[in-house]
Design a protein around this motif. Structure first.
Motif, PDB file in Angstrom:
ATOM      1  N   GLN A   4       0.891  -1.278   0.074  1.00 36.36           N
ATOM      2  CA  GLN A   4       0.051  -0.141   0.049  1.00 36.36           C
ATOM      3  C   GLN A   4       0.824   1.272   0.051  1.00 36.36           C
ATOM      4  OE1 GLN A   4      -2.667   0.129   3.283  1.00 36.36           O
ATOM      5  NE2 GLN A   4      -3.468   2.369   2.898  1.00 36.36           N
ATOM      6  N   TYR A   5       2.115   1.208   0.612  1.00 35.20           N
ATOM      7  CA  TYR A   5       2.762   2.270   0.677  1.00 35.20           C
ATOM      8  C   TYR A   5       4.088   2.448  -0.136  1.00 35.20           C
ATOM      9  CZ  TYR A   5       0.181   2.622   5.114  1.00 35.20           C
ATOM     10  OH  TYR A   5      -0.692   2.753   5.832  1.00 35.20           O
ATOM     11  N   VAL A   6       4.362   1.223  -1.085  1.00 36.92           N
ATOM     12  CA  VAL A   6       5.223   1.614  -1.970  1.00 36.92           C
ATOM     13  C   VAL A   6       4.685   2.369  -3.300  1.00 36.92           C
ATOM     14  CG1 VAL A   6       6.616   0.157  -3.693  1.00 36.92           C
ATOM     15  CG2 VAL A   6       6.225  -0.799  -1.458  1.00 36.92           C
ATOM     16  N   LEU A   7       5.293   3.372  -3.680  1.00 33.83           N
ATOM     17  CA  LEU A   7       4.975   4.139  -4.972  1.00 33.83           C
ATOM     18  C   LEU A   7       5.934   4.215  -5.898  1.00 33.83           C
ATOM     19  CD1 LEU A   7       3.796   7.061  -2.505  1.00 33.83           C
ATOM     20  CD2 LEU A   7       2.324   5.740  -3.831  1.00 33.83           C
ATOM     21  N   PRO A   8       5.726   4.621  -7.126  1.00 32.74           N
ATOM     22  CA  PRO A   8       6.501   4.571  -8.212  1.00 32.74           C
ATOM     23  C   PRO A   8       7.986   5.829  -7.812  1.00 32.74           C
ATOM     24  CG  PRO A   8       4.412   4.970  -9.106  1.00 32.74           C
ATOM     25  CD  PRO A   8       4.411   4.767  -7.491  1.00 32.74           C
ATOM     26  N   MET A   9       8.954   5.475  -8.197  1.00 31.36           N
ATOM     27  CA  MET A   9      10.313   6.313  -7.640  1.00 31.36           C
ATOM     28  C   MET A   9       9.836   7.669  -8.460  1.00 31.36           C
ATOM     29  SD  MET A   9      14.294   5.680  -8.693  1.00 31.36           S
ATOM     30  CE  MET A   9      14.339   4.183  -7.607  1.00 31.36           C
ATOM     31  N   SER A  10       9.162   7.860  -9.371  1.00 26.46           N
ATOM     32  CA  SER A  10       8.968   8.844 -10.297  1.00 26.46           C
ATOM     33  C   SER A  10       8.183  10.022  -9.542  1.00 26.46           C
ATOM     34  CB  SER A  10       8.845   8.872 -11.651  1.00 26.46           C
ATOM     35  OG  SER A  10       7.520   8.284 -11.743  1.00 26.46           O
ATOM     36  N   ASP A  11       7.204   9.515  -8.438  1.00 24.73           N
ATOM     37  CA  ASP A  11       6.096   9.948  -7.882  1.00 24.73           C
ATOM     38  C   ASP A  11       6.015   9.654  -6.597  1.00 24.73           C
ATOM     39  OD1 ASP A  11       3.993  11.498  -7.373  1.00 24.73           O
ATOM     40  OD2 ASP A  11       2.597  10.219  -8.366  1.00 24.73           O
ATOM     41  N   PRO A  12       7.194  10.056  -5.759  1.00 27.39           N
ATOM     42  CA  PRO A  12       7.351   9.518  -4.202  1.00 27.39           C
ATOM     43  C   PRO A  12       6.085   9.962  -3.306  1.00 27.39           C
ATOM     44  CG  PRO A  12       8.785  11.029  -4.905  1.00 27.39           C
ATOM     45  CD  PRO A  12       8.337  10.783  -5.979  1.00 27.39           C
ATOM     46  N   THR A  13       5.483  11.510  -3.808  1.00 27.84           N
ATOM     47  CA  THR A  13       4.571  11.814  -3.044  1.00 27.84           C
ATOM     48  C   THR A  13       2.996  11.335  -3.405  1.00 27.84           C
ATOM     49  OG1 THR A  13       4.438  13.948  -4.461  1.00 27.84           O
ATOM     50  CG2 THR A  13       5.858  13.947  -2.461  1.00 27.84           C
ATOM     51  N   ASN A  14       3.169  10.640  -4.447  1.00 29.01           N
ATOM     52  CA  ASN A  14       1.780  10.032  -4.820  1.00 29.01           C
ATOM     53  C   ASN A  14       0.860  11.172  -5.430  1.00 29.01           C
ATOM     54  OD1 ASN A  14       0.218   8.134  -5.905  1.00 29.01           O
ATOM     55  ND2 ASN A  14      -0.766   7.859  -3.685  1.00 29.01           N
ATOM     56  N   SER A  15       1.550  11.975  -6.043  1.00 28.79           N
ATOM     57  CA  SER A  15       0.575  13.347  -6.835  1.00 28.79           C
ATOM     58  C   SER A  15      -0.250  12.626  -7.667  1.00 28.79           C
ATOM     59  CB  SER A  15       1.303  14.125  -7.427  1.00 28.79           C
ATOM     60  OG  SER A  15       2.110  13.604  -8.448  1.00 28.79           O
ATOM     61  N   GLN A  16      -0.108  11.646  -8.321  1.00 27.58           N
ATOM     62  CA  GLN A  16      -1.148  10.951  -9.239  1.00 27.58           C
ATOM     63  C   GLN A  16      -2.314   9.972  -8.526  1.00 27.58           C
ATOM     64  OE1 GLN A  16      -1.340  12.336 -12.559  1.00 27.58           O
ATOM     65  NE2 GLN A  16       0.190  13.662 -11.489  1.00 27.58           N
ATOM     66  N   ARG A  17      -2.352   9.770  -7.196  1.00 29.68           N
ATOM     67  CA  ARG A  17      -3.075   8.922  -6.621  1.00 29.68           C
ATOM     68  C   ARG A  17      -3.054   7.601  -7.131  1.00 29.68           C
ATOM     69  NH1 ARG A  17      -5.787  12.601  -9.342  1.00 29.68           N
ATOM     70  NH2 ARG A  17      -6.925  11.121 -10.540  1.00 29.68           N
ATOM     71  N   TRP A  18      -1.741   7.151  -7.001  1.00 28.38           N
ATOM     72  CA  TRP A  18      -1.719   5.848  -7.587  1.00 28.38           C
ATOM     73  C   TRP A  18      -2.146   4.516  -6.555  1.00 28.38           C
ATOM     74  CZ3 TRP A  18      -1.144   5.840 -12.338  1.00 28.38           C
ATOM     75  CH2 TRP A  18      -0.379   6.593 -13.219  1.00 28.38           C
ATOM     76  N   VAL A  19      -2.724   3.649  -6.814  1.00 26.25           N
ATOM     77  CA  VAL A  19      -3.371   2.637  -6.012  1.00 26.25           C
ATOM     78  C   VAL A  19      -2.511   1.162  -6.705  1.00 26.25           C
ATOM     79  CG1 VAL A  19      -5.228   1.146  -5.480  1.00 26.25           C
ATOM     80  CG2 VAL A  19      -5.667   3.761  -5.633  1.00 26.25           C
ATOM     81  N   PRO A  20      -2.218   0.334  -5.833  1.00 25.06           N
ATOM     82  CA  PRO A  20      -1.583  -0.895  -6.211  1.00 25.06           C
ATOM     83  C   PRO A  20      -2.344  -1.661  -6.965  1.00 25.06           C
ATOM     84  CG  PRO A  20      -0.791  -0.757  -3.895  1.00 25.06           C
ATOM     85  CD  PRO A  20      -2.101   0.596  -4.501  1.00 25.06           C
ATOM     86  N   TYR A  21      -1.769  -2.355  -8.170  1.00 23.48           N
ATOM     87  CA  TYR A  21      -2.740  -3.181  -9.086  1.00 23.48           C
ATOM     88  C   TYR A  21      -2.052  -4.553  -9.008  1.00 23.48           C
ATOM     89  CZ  TYR A  21      -5.154  -4.818 -13.228  1.00 23.48           C
ATOM     90  OH  TYR A  21      -6.055  -5.550 -14.397  1.00 23.48           O
ATOM     91  N   GLN A  22      -2.515  -5.494  -8.255  1.00 24.18           N
ATOM     92  CA  GLN A  22      -1.839  -6.775  -8.133  1.00 24.18           C
ATOM     93  C   GLN A  22      -1.777  -7.740  -9.139  1.00 24.18           C
ATOM     94  OE1 GLN A  22      -0.117  -7.262  -5.282  1.00 24.18           O
ATOM     95  NE2 GLN A  22      -0.705  -5.605  -4.240  1.00 24.18           N
ATOM     96  N   PRO A  23      -2.867  -7.976 -10.059  1.00 22.33           N
ATOM     97  CA  PRO A  23      -2.616  -8.807 -11.133  1.00 22.33           C
ATOM     98  C   PRO A  23      -1.209  -8.635 -11.810  1.00 22.33           C
ATOM     99  CG  PRO A  23      -4.698  -8.007 -10.916  1.00 22.33           C
ATOM    100  CD  PRO A  23      -3.973  -7.058 -10.162  1.00 22.33           C
ATOM    101  N   LEU A  24      -0.542  -7.777 -11.942  1.00 23.94           N
ATOM    102  CA  LEU A  24       0.750  -7.321 -12.709  1.00 23.94           C
ATOM    103  C   LEU A  24       1.768  -6.975 -11.711  1.00 23.94           C
ATOM    104  CD1 LEU A  24      -0.650  -5.647 -15.803  1.00 23.94           C
ATOM    105  CD2 LEU A  24       0.176  -8.274 -15.663  1.00 23.94           C
ATOM    106  N   THR A  25       1.484  -7.242 -10.341  1.00 25.56           N
ATOM    107  CA  THR A  25       2.670  -6.984  -9.669  1.00 25.56           C
ATOM    108  C   THR A  25       3.260  -8.180  -9.045  1.00 25.56           C
ATOM    109  OG1 THR A  25       1.668  -4.908  -8.401  1.00 25.56           O
ATOM    110  CG2 THR A  25       3.220  -6.142  -7.099  1.00 25.56           C
ATOM    111  N   ASP A  26       4.578  -8.304  -9.073  1.00 27.87           N
ATOM    112  CA  ASP A  26       5.398  -9.680  -8.420  1.00 27.87           C
ATOM    113  C   ASP A  26       6.739  -9.302  -8.078  1.00 27.87           C
ATOM    114  OD1 ASP A  26       6.347 -11.952  -8.323  1.00 27.87           O
ATOM    115  OD2 ASP A  26       5.344 -12.679 -10.096  1.00 27.87           O
TER     116      ASP A  26
END
Length: 285
Positions: free
Chosen positions: A16-38
């Protein structure tokens, strides 16, 4: 004498708290998507998420390379996609065995991030997405996030060991040949209309190190990041189809050349692939 015991508990980082390196403040409101996460922390490929081969029935590899599931391995916390000097028993003209995995869930928009170290031979290490077919008059598109060759290739000119090439392809569309370039902001080359970009890293052979590559795809833009920095951005007027996510090795003789046996076997290592979808906008209080 006072004895103090210091107990150290392992730190567990929730996805839940892992964010893209390019957006560490989560300005784009990213939510993890598990089907393509490994995280590739097991000893076998997760068969609920991935095919251990390219999920395209007509794509068996790029001659003289041929895909085989025997070159796909998960161990030591990494996905290993190998290339070997090995004769294809079905056709002796194919003598470089390569590897591929494909996502079982298609993606429409979102963000992918991978920590990778490309293989060191001329066998390309890739991340790409495709519609996988399509009938005439329907959309057939492809996004090549990167196709990286290794230290065996010379550092110059562009497209070699110090370069990260990114491309988009419109292979088929409802547009006429005359209208397609303007409608999709692309340029015809042979049978497809494409956008191509090369980002050169001066003095850096990409296969010598691990790198974090980010891929952002929305209805308006396609972007590629390396180690948190933007290296490619292009408007996206036409690629709005659900795409298959593929990580693979392939041989590209006209471009990178054919790997020599002394550079094989080698492996394209992936520490993780993480996916996010954009969440809803926060409602005003």
């Amino acid at each position: 004498m006072l004895l103090v015991l210091l107990v150290v508990f392992p730190t567990v980082i929730s996805q839940q708290y892992v964010l893209p390196m390019s957006d560490p403040t989560n300005s784009q409101r990213w939510v993890p998507y598990q089907p393509l996460t490994d995280e590739f922390n097991g000893n076998t490929l997760n068969a609920t998420k991935w095919f251990a081969h390219e999920p395209l029935p007509t794509d068996l590899g790029a001659p003289p390379g041929w895909h085989t599931p025997e070159n796909v391995h998960v161990y030591g916390g990494y996905l290993h996609l190998e290339a070997k000097h090995q004769i294809d028993p079905r056709d002796h003209k194919w003598n470089i065995s390569t590897s591929s995995i494909g996502g079982k869930t298609r993606l429409l928009y979102g963000y992918l991030e991978l920590r990778i170290r490309p293989g060191r031979s001329k066998t390309a290490s890739n991340l790409w997405l495709t519609t996988s077919g399509g009938k005439p008059g329907e959309w057939s598109t492809e996004i090549d996030v990167f196709e990286i060759t290794g230290a065996e290739s010379p550092p110059e000119p562009i497209g070699y060991a110090n370069s990260l090439p990114s491309h988009t392809h419109i292979l088929r569309s409802p547009y006429t040949h005359a209208k397609l370039p303007k409608a999709c902001d692309c340029t015809f080359r042979g049978h497809d209309c494409l956008v191509e970009h090369y980002h050169n890293f001066t003095g850096v052979v990409l296969s010598d190190y691990f790198h974090v590559v980010g891929f952002h795809w929305s209805d308006k833009v396609i972007e590629v990041f390396v180690n948190g920095s933007l290296v490619f951005s292009h408007p996206n007027p036409c690629i709005h189809q659900e795409l298959v996510v593929i990580l693979d090795r392939d041989v590209q003789p006209p471009w990178f050349g054919v790997p020599t046996p002394k550079w094989l076997p080698d492996a394209y290592r992936v520490d993780y692939i993480r996916a996010w979808k954009r969440g809803p906008k926060k409602q005003p209080q």
